[in-house]
Scaffold this active site. Structure first.
Site, mmCIF file in Angstrom:
data_model
loop_
_atom_site.group_PDB
_atom_site.id
_atom_site.type_symbol
_atom_site.label_atom_id
_atom_site.label_comp_id
_atom_site.label_asym_id
_atom_site.label_seq_id
_atom_site.Cartn_x
_atom_site.Cartn_y
_atom_site.Cartn_z
ATOM 1 N N TYR A 356 30.631 39.610 43.958
ATOM 2 C CA TYR A 356 29.994 40.049 42.912
ATOM 3 C C TYR A 356 28.608 40.980 43.460
ATOM 4 O O TYR A 356 28.064 40.259 44.165
ATOM 5 C CB TYR A 356 29.405 39.390 41.964
ATOM 6 N N ASP A 384 35.737 43.998 37.186
ATOM 7 C CA ASP A 384 35.640 43.965 35.738
ATOM 8 C C ASP A 384 34.590 42.988 34.961
ATOM 9 O O ASP A 384 34.999 42.595 33.693
ATOM 10 C CB ASP A 384 37.250 43.356 35.375
ATOM 11 N N HIS A 464 40.621 38.739 34.386
ATOM 12 C CA HIS A 464 39.930 37.843 34.534
ATOM 13 C C HIS A 464 40.338 36.657 33.736
ATOM 14 O O HIS A 464 39.399 35.960 33.230
ATOM 15 C CB HIS A 464 38.455 38.218 34.117
#
Length: 579
Positions: A356, A384, A464
């Site tokens: 991330y 996402d 996800h």
């Protein structure tokens, strides 16, 4: 079936010895019955005691484990010797994330203070208690004192929860929501004040909660690992023995949960067209992941906070993946550090890191450099999650004191990543590393096309796990659309998917449509939480059995023989027609 008696992909003799040490540690910790159909499940401990106190996890002592903290040091040292984790980390998780005052300074600090009594670096508990205001806020976490005054306003869970624990030991609430290295990375060096004096800490009276008693009873009645026939069986066992916090975080999905439920249902929309008389006496299930050999076309999707389910966290999953020859993705929000995970792997075992991007790109760049140094083989760039979805089960599972009235695990992880990520960041990431890059979270054919233009090595079709946008498409449907519209892109980069995979036939359907491999997240978290490392191995064994059966009944002897024409899309309405 995968057996530990067969040669292990990547494992040297020394590495197998380390893995076996962890197996023995898990056997002692979890006291699992050996099931009749599993060659790798552990035996139940023969040790008994008149006292059967337990807590949020399995029992903790040495030969007579207790859940109230007694015997913690001996047990923690036994396990830490096998896996390379700190005894303190084991102890804190075992005691339902409660603060144990014995975990204060490190060995060197103890020696320094012993050599110079009265002149050491200890901070007394009484001194910490003085710093309990918004303008002057200290907390104790795992025996260390931190000045979090400047951090209060930026804490995603609000400043209320920190102030409620200011001037005291906040380990219990901290460990529910943050990874082991969170404070080390988020605070400036000058905010790391030093170890608390263990002699000054007040004695704690630990009383079992209703949930701890529930979990204790559930663990007494757990079925043996060998009785787990499919992945749903393991999930049901996990639901009974996990804490409400762990279950709420692992099982949660966004809003109405339609994305998650559709993930599970999506594979039912694709049926096989099997071929017969194909001489399938021998089948080869081996595959590659970005050119890396794997025993099966499956991998562990990066999923955060494995430590909520088991004190060894991702280390268990790493060991299980190494023993079974599959690849593991490591979450940016893992309970264990990348160093701990790297130390736990077998020699040559490949690991992939999920990235991330943080608001401060320098932090992300340092992490990329660190995983390169540790020998990680690729990066999964998560695209996402500019913000986190509204995961209501997680939000309801563990309310904490805060200005907004509640708190949850996911929310505590969200505030440090950059909302303003864009395709320019793919270029930036490529500029700082030569590792292969997979974009994780692609949900349309159009974005697969753009990803190909940017020259990434692969994409992971994923919503996800249904935890982000509600009503996002299932990955298998996006894959099917890609096969129909742009099959040429499958020759330009590798296509992977995750979401809703629970059967070997799910894996085969995805491979028929052009996926290179299939990831699973929740099943490994559930297995780790219920049965530890042996549960992780059992997940792989179950999928190996189902993939092998499915290949033979489809009429293929290797994964390369799987073809798009072996699968057809079935209109969902066929199942709803009146009889």
């Amino acid at each position: 079936m995968i057996s530990l008696r067969t040669p292990r992909l990547w494992a040297t003799k020394a590495a197998r010895g380390r893995a076996d040490a962890v197996v023995r540690a898990n056997q002692r910790v979890f006291s699992i019955n050996r099931g009749p159909s599993s060659t790798t499940s552990a035996r139940r401990s023969n040790h008994t005691t008149a006292s059967t106190d337990s807590n949020d996890g399995p029992t903790l002592g040495s030969s007579n484990p207790r859940g109230d903290g007694s015997g913690t040091s001996e047990r923690a040292m036994t396990i830490s010797a096998a896996v390379g984790l700190s005894a303190a980390a084991i102890a804190y998780f075992w005691s339902n994330l409660r603060a144990l005052a014995s975990d204060a300074p490190g060995k060197e600090e103890l020696q320094a203070n012993a050599a110079a009594p009265g002149k050491g670096k200890f901070i007394s508990y009484q001194e910490v208690q003085k710093h309990n205001k918004p303008g002057d806020c200290w907390i104790i976490v795992k025996g260390k004192v931190y000045d979090v005054t400047d951090f209060l306003k930026s804490h995603p869970g609000g400043l209320g929860v920190i102030l409620a624990n200011s001037g005291q030991d906040a380990t219990a609430v901290y460990e529910r929501f943050h990874t082991t290295t969170f404070l080390q990375t988020i605070l400036k060096p000058e905010n790391h004040l030093g170890p608390v004096d263990p002699e000054s800490m007040p004695e704690k009276t630990l009383v079992k909660t209703d949930e701890e008693r529930r979990i204790e009873e559930a663990r007494k009645n757990m079925p043996p690992l060998g009785a787990m026939v499919n992945l749903n069986d393991i999930e049901e066992s996990a639901k009974k023995v996990l804490s409400s916090t762990a279950w709420g975080y692992y099982a949660s999905s966004s809003e109405t949960e339609n994305s998650h439920l559709n993930n599970l249902a999506s594979f039912k929309r694709y049926w096989f067209r099997p071929r017969v008389l194909r001489e399938v006496g021998q089948v080869d299930m081996s595959a590659t992941f970005l050119g890396i050999p794997t025993s099966l076309p499956i991998f562990v999707c990066p999923a955060a906070m494995a430590g909520l389910g088991h004190p060894l966290g991702e280390v268990n999953i790493t060991r299980g993946a190494g023993r079974t020859g599959i690849i593991q993705g490591i979450s940016s929000n893992a309970s264990c550090t990348v160093d701990e995970v790297a130390e736990a792997r077998t020699e040559g075992q490949p690991l992939v890191y999920q990235l991330y991007l943080t608001k401060d790109r320098a932090v992300s760049e340092r992490m990329v450099k660190r995983i390169e140094e540790l020998g990680f083989r690729a990066i999964m760039f998560t695209v996402d999650a500019p913000v986190l979805g509204k995961r209501e089960l997680d939000m309801k599972s563990k309310p904490v004191a805060s200005e907004t009235g509640g708190g949850n695990v996911a929310g505590s992880l969200a505030g440090y990543f950059d909302v303003n990520i864009g395709w320019k960041d793919v270029v930036w990431l490529r500029s700082i590393t030569k590792l292969p890059i997979i974009l994780k979270g692609i949900q349309t054919v159009e974005d697969v096309e753009i990803a190909a233009d940017y020259g990434v090595d692969g994409v992971l079709l994923s919503n996800h796990g249904g935890r982000q946008l509600d009503f996002a498409p299932a990955a298998i449907d996006v894959l099917y659309e890609l096969r129909q519209k742009r099959p040429d892109l499958m020759d330009k980069m590798e296509i992977y998917l995750d979401g809703g995979v629970r059967r070997g036939t799910d894996v085969l359907k995805a491979l028929c449509l052009g996926a290179k491999g299939v990831g699973l997240g929740r099943p490994f978290l559930f297995a780790n939480g219920a049965y530890g490392e042996e549960g992780v191995v059992r997940v792989v064994q179950i999928l190996e059995e189902e993939i092998g059966i499915g290949m033979r009944l489809l009429g293929v002897r290797s994964l390369g023989e799987l073809r798009p024409e072996m699968v057809q899309a079935i209109d969902a309405r066929v199942h709803n027609k009146p009889q």
